[in-house]
Design an enzyme around this catalytic site. Structure first.
Site, PDB file in Angstrom:
ATOM      1  CG  ASP A   8      -3.276   9.324   9.113  1.00  0.00           C
ATOM      2  OD1 ASP A   8      -4.256   8.914   9.533  1.00  0.00           O
ATOM      3  OD2 ASP A   8      -3.433   9.490   7.863  1.00  0.00           O
ATOM      4  CB  CYS A  65      -2.893   5.975   7.853  1.00  0.00           C
ATOM      5  SG  CYS A  65      -2.947   5.380   5.692  1.00  0.00           S
ATOM      6  CB  THR A  67      -5.492   3.485   1.485  1.00  0.00           C
ATOM      7  OG1 THR A  67      -4.482   5.001   1.479  1.00  0.00           O
ATOM      8  CG2 THR A  67      -5.774   5.161   1.188  1.00  0.00           C
ATOM      9  CG  HIS A  98       4.385 -17.148   2.876  1.00  0.00           C
ATOM     10  ND1 HIS A  98       3.526 -17.355   1.865  1.00  0.00           N
ATOM     11  CD2 HIS A  98       4.543 -18.031   3.561  1.00  0.00           C
ATOM     12  CE1 HIS A  98       3.858 -18.258   1.504  1.00  0.00           C
ATOM     13  NE2 HIS A  98       3.643 -19.521   2.674  1.00  0.00           N
ATOM     14  CG  HIS A 133       8.773 -18.598   3.182  1.00  0.00           C
ATOM     15  ND1 HIS A 133       8.151 -18.133   1.612  1.00  0.00           N
ATOM     16  CD2 HIS A 133       8.388 -19.543   4.033  1.00  0.00           C
ATOM     17  CE1 HIS A 133       7.327 -19.164   1.949  1.00  0.00           C
ATOM     18  NE2 HIS A 133       7.322 -19.990   2.884  1.00  0.00           N
TER      19      HIS A 133
HETATM   20  C1  RB5 Z   1      -5.404  11.595   4.671  1.00  0.00           C
HETATM   21  O1  RB5 Z   1      -6.233  12.248   4.310  1.00  0.00           O
HETATM   22  C2  RB5 Z   1      -4.889  10.209   4.122  1.00  0.00           C
HETATM   23  O2  RB5 Z   1      -4.989  10.742   2.884  1.00  0.00           O
HETATM   24  C3  RB5 Z   1      -4.104   9.358   4.518  1.00  0.00           C
HETATM   25  O3  RB5 Z   1      -4.981   8.750   6.138  1.00  0.00           O
HETATM   26  C4  RB5 Z   1      -3.847   7.917   4.352  1.00  0.00           C
HETATM   27  O4  RB5 Z   1      -5.208   7.305   3.995  1.00  0.00           O
HETATM   28  C5  RB5 Z   1      -2.746   8.335   2.833  1.00  0.00           C
HETATM   29  O5  RB5 Z   1      -2.280   7.393   2.679  1.00  0.00           O
END
Ligand code: RB5
Length: 148
Positions: A8, A65, A67, A98, A133
């Site tokens: 994203d 993304c 996080t 695993h 596994h």
């Molecule tokens: C976008 O702002 C953020 O929420 C997305 O990139 C991600 O971290 C969501 O899990």
């Protein structure tokens, strides 16, 4: 090995870094966006990549993304997908050995490009160990097949 790649807006820089790695490794890949820095919705990128991997059109998927969490939650909704959210090299190796993870998720707001590149390199080159596994993964597959 064919790799499907997407991010994203929160993951575009690491996605570029990973493209460089895939080229360096001589691996075939396709970039499924996103195409701009404007805010987009991570499921719109994670789900198509996960479906392509689940259908066997690609061997592996890599999703970035902010996080890595939204991407991993989304990808794991798709039957047959074992997406690992990884921010260290030890886990990158372990999840291949695993869990036979077929999708890797990382967060650009969590780690830098150098570590992301090393995580992806280790994840792409580590083999599944099978044995006990495989039995555990079979339990997940059975669950998916009986609870859809
Ligand atoms: C976008 O702002 C953020 O929420 C997305 O990139 C991600 O971290 C969501 O899990």
């Amino acid at each position: 090995m064919k790799v499907a790649l997407a991010s994203d807006h929160g993951g575009i820089h690491i996605r570029e870094e990973i493209k460089g790695l895939l080229e360096e490794m001589g691996l075939e890949y396709e970039d499924f966006g996103c195409d701009c820095e404007e805010s987009v919705d991570y499921p719109d990128y994670a789900l198509p990549v996960a479906e392509k991997v689940a259908r066997g059109e690609f061997d592996r998927g890599i999703l970035i993304c902010g996080t890595g969490i939204g991407m991993s939650i989304s990808a794991n909704k798709v039957k047959g997908i074992r997406c690992a959210l990884v921010h260290d090299v030890f886990s990158a190796k372990a999840t291949r050995q695993h869990n036979d993870s077929n999708v890797l998720a990382m967060g650009e707001r969590v780690i830098g490009p150098g570590l992301a590149r090393e995580i992806a390199r280790v994840w792409l080159t580590t083999e599944f160990e099978g044995g006990r596994h495989a039995r555990r993964i079979e339990k997940l597959t059975t669950y998916e097949e009986t609870h859809s």
